[in-house]
Design an enzyme around this catalytic site. Structure first.
Site, PDB file in Angstrom:
ATOM      1  N   ASP A  99     -22.070  53.364 -73.667  1.00  0.00           N
ATOM      2  CA  ASP A  99     -20.801  54.067 -73.794  1.00  0.00           C
ATOM      3  C   ASP A  99     -19.730  53.370 -72.960  1.00  0.00           C
ATOM      4  OD1 ASP A  99     -19.291  56.542 -74.591  1.00  0.00           O
ATOM      5  OD2 ASP A  99     -19.244  56.828 -72.414  1.00  0.00           O
ATOM      6  N   GLU A 156     -20.063  49.616 -76.748  1.00  0.00           N
ATOM      7  CA  GLU A 156     -18.813  50.166 -77.290  1.00  0.00           C
ATOM      8  C   GLU A 156     -17.647  49.466 -76.601  1.00  0.00           C
ATOM      9  OE1 GLU A 156     -16.427  54.433 -77.708  1.00  0.00           O
ATOM     10  OE2 GLU A 156     -17.823  54.126 -76.053  1.00  0.00           O
TER      11      GLU A 156
END
Length: 541
Positions: A205, A272
């Site tokens: 993330d 990401e």
């Protein structure tokens, strides 16, 4: 027989199915999905012909940001089950040939994490520098102008230390200090725990956020503020984020994490990326010994995706042999669903062919739960919005809940077979009409078309691991070749609602391949592509 990649290279060309666990299947009767629910539905996942599942966060959390605020990296949140439930899920997934990628939120924790509770107590304890602390300016204000993605300053005052702490998202999500060696080691130990358990990789993330500028210099203004629903409402886009994120120390840490994963063999890192210099950052982060895969927001926020856009993005990212591997995606839990965003609610085939094209480009393809059904964005009234991002900026931005509503397994129950009680988010009627059970029975449904295609794709080695080159097309046709040493595959996609004809001599493409279900055919030196159709042929390299 499906092509079997080398064990350590399974991620090359993989199809990765993203599961948002709160919304997959509730087996406990609390209105929230859980790990046992995922395990019960693995046959559905396997039927899609995918290679892996990516499970959004399920570790212990106060759920201020629905799991992206971690209170204990080594424990499953009771909402989702326990560690044995996860072990059982791993075993059942592996029995079906599915690898499991775990979402890891390593840039920040919850303010309820034991690390932070100790760090905030004073400036001399063992974890005093595990988070980003800074003294106020002489006037008492924050140490610099950095902004939070979720609105306002990214600094929060802590009276116990008489200092500010950094939070790039909610104030309940303090940022870890990656300049502290003990933090890096603790994060690596966390990942080792899950690798030892048998996970096949991590989705990282917001991994460009790990490190910050140690000098805490102000960000400069952005002279070219982007347009679109994801930006105009939020002052965050008014800065160039050159000091608070994408710092050189981040990739140094990623090399350590990659080395740890490589020691286990066959583990993959999916990052990401979301920075303005997207191409440079992608190339930097997917360089050798860093991330195997990474995705950005090129298509996730797009309201129109043309052949030219796909060619440009693919060429910018690089598709030579030494280039990093992208992970293509049209949908995920953070963006408006593509069916709605691209204006295709009445023509879901327009998105189905786009997904097929992305799955054939060099790289992995991420398929978000519900995309296989052609689900549109759910429209929620303000009193049902729970996403803190949407609650902060309503009505200019209505949040991410509309892409996170429960999976509709059947069409004959109010919650679509997701739960026996009122679910945490409502299931709209439009989703019930596109349920798994309903589409299972229709050979030409979005679900069955995508299943057929992805299974066919899994049998084509060139589409998994081959090189790529584009060839000239016109109008709404996307054309390219995937090339392996023992053969090449010609691919042509019609991204329009009208039949298209492509002049391409048979000698340049080789024999036509069927079985994919997209209807393109050859007539002499012409390829006839129906609306939202595709054509494939095999040739020597």
């Amino acid at each position: 027989m499906a092509f079997e990649p080398a064990p350590d290279d399974w991620w090359k060309g993989a199809v990765i199915y993203q599961i948002y666990p709160r919304s997959y299947l509730d087996t406990t009767g609390n209105g929230i999905g859980d790990l046992r629910g995922i395990a019960e539905k693995l046959d559905h996942v396997a039927s899609l012909g995918v290679d892996a599942i990516w499970i959004s966060p399920f570790v212990k959390s106060p759920m201020k940001d629905f799991g992206y605020d971690v209170a204990d990296y080594l424990a499953v949140d009771p909402l989702f089950g326990d560690l044995q439930d996860f072990r059982d899920l791993l075993e059942r997934a592996h029995d079906r040939g599915l690898r499991v990628i775990m979402d890891q939120v390593l840039s920040h924790t919850s303010d309820q994490h034991a690390w932070f509770l100790e760090s905030r107590e004073g400036r001399a304890n063992a974890k005093a520098d595990w988070y980003v602390w800074a003294d106020p300016k002489p006037d008492g204000g924050p140490p610099n102008n950095w902004l939070s993605v979720f609105g306002g300053s990214s600094w929060q005052w802590e009276p116990r230390r008489s200092q500010y702490y950094l939070h790039n998202f909610l104030r309940e999500q303090p940022d870890l200090n990656y300049h502290c060696p003990a933090v890096q080691q603790a994060v690596l130990d966390t990942c080792r725990f899950w690798l030892d358990m048998g996970v096949d990789g991590f989705r990282l993330d917001v991994c460009t956020f790990y490190a910050h500028d140690a000098e805490l210099r102000d960000n400069p203004p952005n002279p070219d503020i982007p347009e679109g629903e994801a930006f105009e409402f939020n002052p965050y886009s008014r800065q160039l984020h050159i000091h608070d994120i994408v710092r050189p120390e981040t990739v140094t840490f990623l090399e350590r994490l990659r080395a740890l994963c490589d020691g286990y063999g066959g583990r993959a890192l999916l990052g990401e990326l979301n920075q303005s210099e997207a191409v440079r950052v992608h190339r930097e982060y997917t360089a050798v010994k860093r991330l195997q895969l990474a995705y950005g927001y090129w298509l996730l926020g797009a309201h129109h995706v043309s052949p030219g856009v796909l060619r440009e993005v693919a060429r910018d990212l690089g598709h030579d042999e030494d280039a990093g591997w992208p992970a293509w995606a049209l949908d995920n839990h953070d963006f408006t669903r593509a069916i709605t965003r691209l204006g295709a609610e009445e023509t879901p085939d327009a998105v189905t062919v786009l997904m097929a094209a992305l799955a054939c480009l060099r790289g992995a393809f991420c398929l978000y739960q519900g995309a296989e059904l052609g689900l549109p964005q759910a429209e929620l009234p303000q009193d049902r919005v729970v996403d803190p991002y949407g609650r902060e900026f309503w009505p200019a931005y209505k949040g991410r809940d509309g892409a996170r509503t429960p999976m509709p397994w059947t069409g004959d129950a109010p919650s679509g077979g997701f739960s026996q009680v009122e679910p945490w988010l409502p299931v709209p009627q439009a989703h019930l009409e596109r349920s798994v059970a309903g589409q299972d029975a229709l050979p030409g449904s979005t679900l069955n078309r995508l299943r057929r295609f992805l299974r066919w794709r899994g049998e084509q080695p060139a589409l998994r691991q081959g090189g790529m080159e584009f060839f000239e097309t016109s109008g709404e046709i996307l054309g390219f070749r995937r090339i392996l040493a023992d053969g090449a595959l010609t691919c042509a996609f019609n991204l329009s609602d009208a039949e298209q004809v492509l002049d391409l001599p048979a000698a340049e493409t080789g024999p036509e391949i069927t079985g994919h279900g997209f209807g393109g055919i050859r007539r002499g030196d012409e390829i006839h592509l129906p609306a939202w159709g595709a054509f494939f042929a095999r040739a020597a390299p």
